[in-house]
Design an enzyme around this catalytic site. Sequence first.
Site, PDB file in Angstrom:
ATOM      1  N   LYS A  15      54.273  62.906  71.147  1.00 11.91           N
ATOM      2  CA  LYS A  15      55.528  63.666  71.148  1.00 11.91           C
ATOM      3  C   LYS A  15      56.410  63.320  72.356  1.00 11.91           C
ATOM      4  O   LYS A  15      57.627  63.160  72.206  1.00 11.91           O
ATOM      5  CB  LYS A  15      55.205  65.172  71.128  1.00 11.91           C
ATOM      6  CG  LYS A  15      56.418  66.069  71.042  1.00 11.91           C
ATOM      7  CD  LYS A  15      56.039  67.447  70.562  1.00 11.91           C
ATOM      8  CE  LYS A  15      55.080  68.156  71.504  1.00 11.91           C
ATOM      9  NZ  LYS A  15      55.756  68.784  72.641  1.00 11.91           N
ATOM     10  N   ARG A  90      57.030  78.204  71.345  1.00 12.94           N
ATOM     11  CA  ARG A  90      55.652  78.057  70.889  1.00 12.94           C
ATOM     12  C   ARG A  90      55.241  79.176  69.943  1.00 12.94           C
ATOM     13  O   ARG A  90      54.209  79.100  69.287  1.00 12.94           O
ATOM     14  CB  ARG A  90      54.687  78.068  72.084  1.00 12.94           C
ATOM     15  CG  ARG A  90      54.763  76.815  72.922  1.00 12.94           C
ATOM     16  CD  ARG A  90      53.783  76.897  74.079  1.00 12.94           C
ATOM     17  NE  ARG A  90      54.038  75.871  75.065  1.00 12.94           N
ATOM     18  CZ  ARG A  90      53.523  74.643  75.030  1.00 12.94           C
ATOM     19  NH1 ARG A  90      52.693  74.310  74.067  1.00 12.94           N
ATOM     20  NH2 ARG A  90      53.821  73.767  75.959  1.00 12.94           N
ATOM     21  N   ARG A 129      41.903  58.165  76.642  1.00 11.44           N
ATOM     22  CA  ARG A 129      42.921  58.118  77.697  1.00 11.44           C
ATOM     23  C   ARG A 129      42.310  58.054  79.094  1.00 11.44           C
ATOM     24  O   ARG A 129      41.395  58.792  79.419  1.00 11.44           O
ATOM     25  CB  ARG A 129      43.828  59.348  77.609  1.00 11.44           C
ATOM     26  CG  ARG A 129      44.607  59.369  76.327  1.00 11.44           C
ATOM     27  CD  ARG A 129      45.981  59.888  76.445  1.00 11.44           C
ATOM     28  NE  ARG A 129      46.114  61.099  77.235  1.00 11.44           N
ATOM     29  CZ  ARG A 129      47.271  61.718  77.372  1.00 11.44           C
ATOM     30  NH1 ARG A 129      48.351  61.240  76.797  1.00 11.44           N
ATOM     31  NH2 ARG A 129      47.350  62.808  78.079  1.00 11.44           N
ATOM     32  N   ARG A 162      40.796  62.528  82.868  1.00 14.10           N
ATOM     33  CA  ARG A 162      41.140  63.899  83.255  1.00 14.10           C
ATOM     34  C   ARG A 162      40.279  64.869  82.477  1.00 14.10           C
ATOM     35  O   ARG A 162      39.925  64.595  81.328  1.00 14.10           O
ATOM     36  CB  ARG A 162      42.614  64.190  82.927  1.00 14.10           C
ATOM     37  CG  ARG A 162      43.606  63.365  83.715  1.00 14.10           C
ATOM     38  CD  ARG A 162      45.030  63.809  83.452  1.00 14.10           C
ATOM     39  NE  ARG A 162      45.138  64.635  82.239  1.00 14.10           N
ATOM     40  CZ  ARG A 162      46.245  65.189  81.795  1.00 14.10           C
ATOM     41  NH1 ARG A 162      47.361  65.015  82.449  1.00 14.10           N
ATOM     42  NH2 ARG A 162      46.264  65.913  80.705  1.00 14.10           N
ATOM     43  N   ARG A 173      41.643  71.787  72.515  1.00 12.12           N
ATOM     44  CA  ARG A 173      43.118  71.782  72.646  1.00 12.12           C
ATOM     45  C   ARG A 173      43.791  71.571  71.295  1.00 12.12           C
ATOM     46  O   ARG A 173      44.792  72.205  70.980  1.00 12.12           O
ATOM     47  CB  ARG A 173      43.559  70.656  73.595  1.00 12.12           C
ATOM     48  CG  ARG A 173      43.546  71.051  75.053  1.00 12.12           C
ATOM     49  CD  ARG A 173      43.781  69.851  75.937  1.00 12.12           C
ATOM     50  NE  ARG A 173      45.104  69.261  75.792  1.00 12.12           N
ATOM     51  CZ  ARG A 173      45.400  67.995  76.091  1.00 12.12           C
ATOM     52  NH1 ARG A 173      44.471  67.177  76.526  1.00 12.12           N
ATOM     53  NH2 ARG A 173      46.624  67.551  75.959  1.00 12.12           N
TER      54      ARG A 173
END
Length: 216
Positions: A15, A90, A129, A162, A173
């Site tokens: 996004k 949201r 990632r 991370r 998530r």
Amino acid sequence: MPTYIVLLGPPGVGKGTQAKLIAESTGLPHISSGDLFRENIKNGTKLGKLAQSYIIKGDLVPDDVTIDMIRERLCQSDCKDGALLDGFPRTTVQADALANLLSEFNGKVNFVPYITASEAVLLERLNGRWTCRAQGHVFHEKYNPPQKIGVCDFDQSQLYQRDDDKAETVTRRIQVYFTQTAPLIAYYRERGLLTEVNGGQPIDKVTANLLAVLRK
Ligand SMILES: [Zn+2]
């Protein structure tokens, strides 16, 4: 009349990348609520200090504080033709608040492109990632690998995963996103504003599809 776009999409769908590309193509400024918070806090503005007082206590920043930040941003001259909103709203309550805010600018939400992909695709993207310790450059094992494993191409610092990008966290998530935004997706769909875009395609295809949505 100004044009306002609300860009939606789960973590890992690209996004942020698409928001930048769409902003460049349309000339509309990209307003990320996360960036707005960071800038206001960094610059020590009244709203930034207010937001920080909640964040320090571990509380959510109230919607009216966020709305006030967005209002200030929308008053700036580069927003005269509209804006691309990312990260807000949201919830459906926030969507109503946004509708009220935009009416102050004689506008409304015109388009809600929803970039989406299967949970499997999102997992694969987020799991691979790696971030550099020095400056936060992001690489991906498969889609954007560094020249040397574990080392940043730009500053040669060490790459790490991370906490946010570790498998269990990533799964949660994604699930939290789909659960929490389902009512918002329904809200914009009922109003005929939502268009789904397949985020499982290559980046340039996704951009082309998004721009086609905005031309309608
Ligand atoms: Zn780096």
